[in-house]
Design a protein around this motif. Structure first.
Motif, PDB file in Angstrom:
ATOM      1  N   VAL A   1      46.412  28.758   9.349  1.00 59.84           N
ATOM      2  CA  VAL A   1      46.439  27.892   7.647  1.00 59.84           C
ATOM      3  C   VAL A   1      47.016  28.270   6.779  1.00 59.84           C
ATOM      4  CG1 VAL A   1      44.224  26.790   8.530  1.00 59.84           C
ATOM      5  CG2 VAL A   1      44.272  28.315   6.676  1.00 59.84           C
ATOM      6  N   VAL A   2      47.324  29.695   7.038  1.00 58.62           N
ATOM      7  CA  VAL A   2      48.443  29.973   5.516  1.00 58.62           C
ATOM      8  C   VAL A   2      48.459  31.562   6.119  1.00 58.62           C
ATOM      9  CG1 VAL A   2      45.992  31.770   4.738  1.00 58.62           C
ATOM     10  CG2 VAL A   2      47.719  31.638   3.357  1.00 58.62           C
ATOM     11  N   VAL A   3      49.653  31.870   5.596  1.00 62.42           N
ATOM     12  CA  VAL A   3      50.884  33.163   5.941  1.00 62.42           C
ATOM     13  C   VAL A   3      51.197  33.964   4.413  1.00 62.42           C
ATOM     14  CG1 VAL A   3      52.457  34.450   7.343  1.00 62.42           C
ATOM     15  CG2 VAL A   3      50.999  32.019   7.760  1.00 62.42           C
ATOM     16  N   GLN A   4      51.431  35.227   4.660  1.00 58.82           N
ATOM     17  CA  GLN A   4      51.328  35.254   3.219  1.00 58.82           C
ATOM     18  C   GLN A   4      52.788  36.676   4.214  1.00 58.82           C
ATOM     19  OE1 GLN A   4      50.245  40.147   2.319  1.00 58.82           O
ATOM     20  NE2 GLN A   4      49.806  39.243   0.366  1.00 58.82           N
ATOM     21  N   GLY A   5      54.240  36.070   3.504  1.00 57.92           N
ATOM     22  CA  GLY A   5      55.516  37.257   3.619  1.00 57.92           C
ATOM     23  C   GLY A   5      55.646  37.187   2.441  1.00 57.92           C
ATOM     24  N   ASN A   6      57.418  38.199   2.301  1.00 64.96           N
ATOM     25  CA  ASN A   6      57.974  38.131   1.472  1.00 64.96           C
ATOM     26  C   ASN A   6      59.080  37.719   1.572  1.00 64.96           C
ATOM     27  OD1 ASN A   6      56.065  40.286   0.163  1.00 64.96           O
ATOM     28  ND2 ASN A   6      56.716  40.854   2.327  1.00 64.96           N
ATOM     29  N   THR A   7      59.975  37.312   0.175  1.00 63.41           N
ATOM     30  CA  THR A   7      61.394  36.300   0.304  1.00 63.41           C
ATOM     31  C   THR A   7      63.002  37.781   0.171  1.00 63.41           C
ATOM     32  OG1 THR A   7      61.076  36.409  -2.111  1.00 63.41           O
ATOM     33  CG2 THR A   7      60.426  34.597  -1.083  1.00 63.41           C
TER      34      THR A   7
ATOM     35  N   GLY B   1      39.771  43.358   1.526  1.00 64.48           N
ATOM     36  CA  GLY B   1      38.165  43.419   1.691  1.00 64.48           C
ATOM     37  C   GLY B   1      37.014  41.999   1.257  1.00 64.48           C
ATOM     38  N   VAL B   2      38.350  41.482  -0.178  1.00 63.27           N
ATOM     39  CA  VAL B   2      37.138  40.249  -1.312  1.00 63.27           C
ATOM     40  C   VAL B   2      37.476  38.985  -0.404  1.00 63.27           C
ATOM     41  CG1 VAL B   2      38.204  41.217  -3.022  1.00 63.27           C
ATOM     42  CG2 VAL B   2      39.521  39.601  -1.714  1.00 63.27           C
ATOM     43  N   LEU B   3      38.176  39.025   1.108  1.00 62.23           N
ATOM     44  CA  LEU B   3      38.714  37.631   1.007  1.00 62.23           C
ATOM     45  C   LEU B   3      37.047  37.471   2.002  1.00 62.23           C
ATOM     46  CD1 LEU B   3      41.831  38.306   3.134  1.00 62.23           C
ATOM     47  CD2 LEU B   3      40.965  36.955   1.219  1.00 62.23           C
ATOM     48  N   ALA B   4      36.447  39.166   3.555  1.00 63.55           N
ATOM     49  CA  ALA B   4      35.469  38.551   4.458  1.00 63.55           C
ATOM     50  C   ALA B   4      33.987  38.670   2.812  1.00 63.55           C
ATOM     51  CB  ALA B   4      35.219  40.239   4.585  1.00 63.55           C
ATOM     52  N   ALA B   5      34.739  38.695   1.986  1.00 59.96           N
ATOM     53  CA  ALA B   5      33.180  38.144   0.532  1.00 59.96           C
ATOM     54  C   ALA B   5      33.002  36.727   0.574  1.00 59.96           C
ATOM     55  CB  ALA B   5      33.289  39.461  -0.519  1.00 59.96           C
ATOM     56  N   GLY B   6      34.182  35.432   0.975  1.00 60.61           N
ATOM     57  CA  GLY B   6      34.313  34.596   0.627  1.00 60.61           C
ATOM     58  C   GLY B   6      35.505  34.174  -0.658  1.00 60.61           C
ATOM     59  N   VAL B   7      35.782  35.279  -1.268  1.00 68.00           N
ATOM     60  CA  VAL B   7      36.810  34.364  -1.405  1.00 68.00           C
ATOM     61  C   VAL B   7      37.947  33.991  -0.911  1.00 68.00           C
ATOM     62  CG1 VAL B   7      38.444  36.266  -3.334  1.00 68.00           C
ATOM     63  CG2 VAL B   7      36.704  37.108  -3.517  1.00 68.00           C
ATOM     64  N   ARG B   8      38.656  32.969  -2.003  1.00 64.84           N
ATOM     65  CA  ARG B   8      40.118  32.443  -1.505  1.00 64.84           C
ATOM     66  C   ARG B   8      40.834  32.701  -1.748  1.00 64.84           C
ATOM     67  NH1 ARG B   8      38.964  27.574  -2.320  1.00 64.84           N
ATOM     68  NH2 ARG B   8      37.403  25.819  -4.081  1.00 64.84           N
ATOM     69  N   ILE B   9      41.771  32.997  -0.662  1.00 58.34           N
ATOM     70  CA  ILE B   9      43.100  34.162  -0.065  1.00 58.34           C
ATOM     71  C   ILE B   9      43.883  33.580  -1.532  1.00 58.34           C
ATOM     72  CG2 ILE B   9      44.310  31.844   1.317  1.00 58.34           C
ATOM     73  CD1 ILE B   9      45.138  34.678   2.872  1.00 58.34           C
ATOM     74  N   GLY B  10      43.715  32.338  -2.273  1.00 58.58           N
ATOM     75  CA  GLY B  10      44.740  32.808  -3.378  1.00 58.58           C
ATOM     76  C   GLY B  10      44.355  33.396  -4.367  1.00 58.58           C
ATOM     77  N   ALA B  11      42.872  33.448  -4.879  1.00 60.97           N
ATOM     78  CA  ALA B  11      42.562  34.027  -5.722  1.00 60.97           C
ATOM     79  C   ALA B  11      42.500  35.459  -5.577  1.00 60.97           C
ATOM     80  CB  ALA B  11      40.971  33.760  -5.835  1.00 60.97           C
ATOM     81  N   TRP B  12      43.392  35.513  -3.999  1.00 60.77           N
ATOM     82  CA  TRP B  12      42.902  37.187  -3.566  1.00 60.77           C
ATOM     83  C   TRP B  12      44.731  38.024  -4.219  1.00 60.77           C
ATOM     84  CZ3 TRP B  12      45.898  38.707   0.463  1.00 60.77           C
ATOM     85  CH2 TRP B  12      46.015  39.878   1.396  1.00 60.77           C
ATOM     86  N   GLN B  13      45.584  36.971  -3.307  1.00 57.79           N
ATOM     87  CA  GLN B  13      46.787  36.913  -3.639  1.00 57.79           C
ATOM     88  C   GLN B  13      47.491  36.896  -5.589  1.00 57.79           C
ATOM     89  OE1 GLN B  13      49.310  37.460  -1.683  1.00 57.79           O
ATOM     90  NE2 GLN B  13      51.292  37.055  -3.127  1.00 57.79           N
TER      91      GLN B  13
ATOM     92  N   ASP C   1      48.054  27.242   2.719  1.00 60.14           N
ATOM     93  CA  ASP C   1      46.917  27.080   2.499  1.00 60.14           C
ATOM     94  C   ASP C   1      46.159  28.092   0.975  1.00 60.14           C
ATOM     95  OD1 ASP C   1      45.000  25.358   0.633  1.00 60.14           O
ATOM     96  OD2 ASP C   1      43.252  25.752   2.836  1.00 60.14           O
ATOM     97  N   PRO C   2      46.532  28.136   0.141  1.00 64.02           N
ATOM     98  CA  PRO C   2      46.264  29.128  -0.793  1.00 64.02           C
ATOM     99  C   PRO C   2      44.541  28.974  -1.315  1.00 64.02           C
ATOM    100  CG  PRO C   2      47.089  27.891  -2.314  1.00 64.02           C
ATOM    101  CD  PRO C   2      47.451  26.978  -1.033  1.00 64.02           C
ATOM    102  N   THR C   3      43.637  27.947  -0.367  1.00 62.65           N
ATOM    103  CA  THR C   3      42.809  27.877  -1.510  1.00 62.65           C
ATOM    104  C   THR C   3      41.405  27.754  -0.003  1.00 62.65           C
ATOM    105  OG1 THR C   3      41.918  25.403  -0.168  1.00 62.65           O
ATOM    106  CG2 THR C   3      42.936  25.819  -2.748  1.00 62.65           C
ATOM    107  N   PHE C   4      42.048  28.329   1.053  1.00 68.32           N
ATOM    108  CA  PHE C   4      41.068  28.687   2.056  1.00 68.32           C
ATOM    109  C   PHE C   4      40.063  29.750   2.232  1.00 68.32           C
ATOM    110  CE2 PHE C   4      40.763  30.997   6.014  1.00 68.32           C
ATOM    111  CZ  PHE C   4      39.627  29.933   6.627  1.00 68.32           C
ATOM    112  N   ARG C   5      39.433  29.604   2.377  1.00 70.60           N
ATOM    113  CA  ARG C   5      38.301  31.035   2.405  1.00 70.60           C
ATOM    114  C   ARG C   5      36.612  31.034   3.300  1.00 70.60           C
ATOM    115  NH1 ARG C   5      35.206  28.149  -2.070  1.00 70.60           N
ATOM    116  NH2 ARG C   5      36.112  29.627  -3.872  1.00 70.60           N
ATOM    117  N   PHE C   6      36.880  32.348   3.798  1.00 70.25           N
ATOM    118  CA  PHE C   6      36.006  32.501   4.223  1.00 70.25           C
ATOM    119  C   PHE C   6      34.442  32.361   4.326  1.00 70.25           C
ATOM    120  CE2 PHE C   6      39.839  34.976   6.404  1.00 70.25           C
ATOM    121  CZ  PHE C   6      39.753  34.638   7.467  1.00 70.25           C
TER     122      PHE C   6
END
Length: 690
Positions: free
Chosen positions: A399-405, A419-431, A444-449
């Motif tokens: 659902v989401v890929v991080q890449g470089n231009t 590690g904040v992703l494992a704590a349920g933080v949205r991937i956009g907030a991490w990025q 999707d930047p709103t995805f969270r575990f």
């Protein structure tokens, strides 16, 4: 909100004539909002799926605006973003660009990247200007419009705004590559998968990491310690052996087929591929084996250094040399074609690389929910086909890929606070916390575990961090909380940050926390930073000692010479640290032939030769030469072009032991009668140093 209001005024004139976009307003009950920007054709074909995406986010308490139009310029979109961000009742936390949304190419901002230093005066701007959505998500950056063509809109970073990347919101692209068939159908199917992902209970407890050949000097110590670091990031994934896997290219000649199978495994929550790359290629492995490739890269580096010394300043060699020196991943694309690399090396490289190209990625159904491509150019969404997009829209569960231009630094801190992703933080907030011009989310930047640590995730995502909460978290029993506290206190510009960071580095037993403390000290050059680097060079965690060696190279303090020499002499088990230590020692040596060649180039009659030597110092800060360089800024016999180049290069001395000397000299200069472009560059450099 002063900065937002002023930015709106800046762009208002250019957008007043644009057609008003269609607008589906955000759900009023939500506390924060997300803005979706969709082109008219995509809205026509995918409105139902986009609306379903909006609805599922609304059920999570995130209000979603939808704006659809035939967008005429980036300013149209940025104005809307700034207005939404200025809404105190329902502030904006992110933006998603769906379909064909204006692409911004930024010039004069290479200091905001990790490694990209392509000469903007030599290369075409479609190659040398950085495609970046920081235009949309970082409100403190200021840009001047240059012009536009079929490849995008061109803006130059000005001296009026910040010279650091600190996004105010997160952002992402949902763009099906133009080279894929059935683009609208693929987007619809992808959004259906995103809605399913938001509806499931899924903790982050299954991870995969792959290390490709030629990356980080193939250092086995880096490889050996990666699982130890990730165990601290993702503890639930290490409850059993089957939910964490670490492969590298040494795992036999059939590693490509193994990796192909792993990429389709739908059980993985997060997968990182750390390798070299291009827009259309993942450089996976060396068919000839690690020893051959390692030998080739050693020979290549020797050839490059030789040509740096002997052929400085000609139009043909220098761009290639600068680009190749920045990063071997980018360099691989040039090596095979270069007239300056020995035939044996070139042929060996062509035979050695086993690559994953777009046609093969299209055959996959990429399984991990989150895919991190720690590679050059894989996120180049401006290309007809790009790796990240093929992984996202090939019908898998990703659902989401991080890449470089553009290209990226091998020693980039790519998993900072992952590690904040494992704590349920949205991937956009991490990025949002990753300060790089080239780093982007595709999807999707709103995805969270899912996670039981709801309060921490909420506090981490808060648009206005709570100073007292994060001060208390410095003493948390959870290492993730302590590391995150350092980051948040840095963002808040808390009092005595250098002291807090140094004390934390000295006392904390956690690798994660100490690595974060050292990283953040790079934003506070001074005695605390140098002392931490001095201690970190002998740290048992390779990632910390490697970061310290790189920082030492840019600090240049003589007190660092002895520990660097010890590493150069004895640290064969830490190849990348040893490599960086050798470079740092060379920079400190005023008698080194390459350094002398560089300084001799400054005395040339040719502006091109002078500029070539000056540009060399962006990668290799010759600290001892600063007293000789500064008078050149006021030398009326030098061309403005040379002085602009020198002013820009001195901005790279941000950590230098002589940074105050540079700052004081520029501050004392009278700018009366000077070329406006030169004055602008001087002011940008002052901001970078101060």
């Amino acid at each position: 909100m002063k900065k937002i209001v002023s930015a709106i005024a800046l762009f208002a004139v250019t957008v007043c004539a644009a057609a008003k976009p269609g607008h589906v307003p955000a759900q009023k009950s939500a506390e924060t909002s997300l803005a979706l920007f969709v082109d008219a054709a995509t809205w026509e074909h995918c409105s139902e799926a986009i609306s379903s995406y909006r609805d599922v986010l609304g059920s999570e308490g995130l209000g979603v605006h939808i704006y659809h139009a035939d967008w005429e310029s980036p300013e149209q979109i940025r104005e809307i973003i700034l207005e939404l961000a200025d809404n105190a009742r329902q502030p904006l936390e992110g933006a998603v660009f769906i379909g064909d949304i204006p692409i911004v190419r930024i010039g004069g901002a290479q200091h905001l990247t990790t490694a990209f230093k392509m000469n903007e005066d030599v290369y075409d701007r479609t190659e040398s200007w950085v495609v970046s959505d920081r235009f949309y998500d970082d409100f403190d950056l200021d840009f001047s419009f240059v012009d536009s063509d079929t490849s995008g809109f061109y803006y130059r970073l000005t001296e009026k705004g910040s010279q650091l990347v600190e996004p105010d919101i997160y952002s992402a692209r949902m763009l099906v590559p133009r080279s894929m068939d059935d683009r609208y159908g693929r987007l619809n199917r992808y959004l259906e998968e995103v809605v399913r992902a938001h509806s499931e209970e899924n903790p982050l407890d299954n991870v995969f990491f792959y290390a490709g050949s030629g990356y980080n000097s193939d250092c086995l110590t880096i490889w050996r310690q990666k699982p130890l670091a990730w165990r601290e990031y993702f503890p639930e994934a290490f409850r059993k052996s089957s939910t964490n896997k670490f492969l590298n290219y040494r795992y036999g000649r059939d590693i490509m087929s193994k990796l192909f199978q792993e990429m389709q495994h739908s059980g993985y929550d997060l997968m990182e591929l750390s390798e070299h790359g291009a827009a259309d290629t993942q450089y996976i492995t060396s068919a000839g084996g690690s020893d051959n490739l390692k030998e080739d890269l050693t020979r290549i580096r020797s050839v490059l250094r030789q040509y740096y010394s002997q052929y400085r300043g000609t139009e043909d060699e220098q761009p290639f040399l600068e680009e190749a020196e920045n990063d071997y991943g980018t360099g691989l694309r040039f090596f095979a074609d270069s007239l300056y690399v020995q035939d044996a090396v070139r042929d060996s490289l062509e035979d050695a690389l086993d690559n994953l190209r777009l046609d093969r990625i299209a055959e996959l159904h990429t399984g991990p929910r989150v895919l991190v491509l720690n590679a050059c150019y894989n996120g180049s969404f401006y290309e007809e086909g790009y790796v990240a997009g093929y992984h996202l829209f090939n019908g898998g569960k990703c659902v989401v890929v991080q890449g470089n231009t553009v290209n990226v630094l091998q020693d980039k801190y790519e998993d900072e606070l992952m590690g904040v992703l494992a704590a349920g933080v949205r991937i956009g907030a991490w990025q949002k916390g990753l300060p790089y011009l080239e780093s982007h989310l595709i999807g999707d930047p709103t995805f969270r575990f899912s996670s039981p640590d709801v309060e921490f995730a909420s506090r981490y995502e808060a648009l206005e961090p709570d100073l007292q909460y994060w001060l208390r978290e410095l003493d948390s029993p959870e290492s993730l909380h302590r590391a995150a506290a350092l980051k948040k206190l840095h963002e808040l510009r808390a009092d005595d940050m250098p002291g807090i960071l140094l004390r934390t580095f000295d006392r904390d037993a956690s690798w994660q926390v100490r690595l974060e403390a050292l990283h953040l000290l790079s934003f506070y050059p001074g005695p605390e930073c140098t002392l931490a680097v001095l201690k970190a060079l002998d740290d048992p965690y390779e990632r910390i000692s490697r970061m310290a060696a790189r920082m030492a190279m840019f600090i240049g303090d003589p007190v660092l010479r002895a520990p660097l020499q010890k590493i150069a002499d004895e640290a064969a088990d830490r190849q990348r640290v040893q490599f960086l230590a050798a470079d740092a020692l060379q920079i400190m040596d005023s008698r080194d032939p390459s350094n002398l060649s560089c300084l001799d180039g400054l005395k040339s009659e040719s502006d091109e030769t002078k500029i070539s030597s000056i540009r060399f110092m962006r990668n290799y800060n010759l600290h001892f030469a600063v007293p000789e360089l500064l008078p050149m800024l006021s030398d009326e016999s030098l061309s403005t072009k040379v002085k602009i180049c020198l002013a820009e290069a001195l901005g790279w001395f941000r950590l230098s032991v002589n940074r105050d000397m540079i700052s004081d000299y520029i501050s004392s200069m009278s700018v009366d009668g000077l070329d406006p472009d030169y004055v602008s560059e001087l002011r940008k450099t002052l901001k970078r140093l101060q």
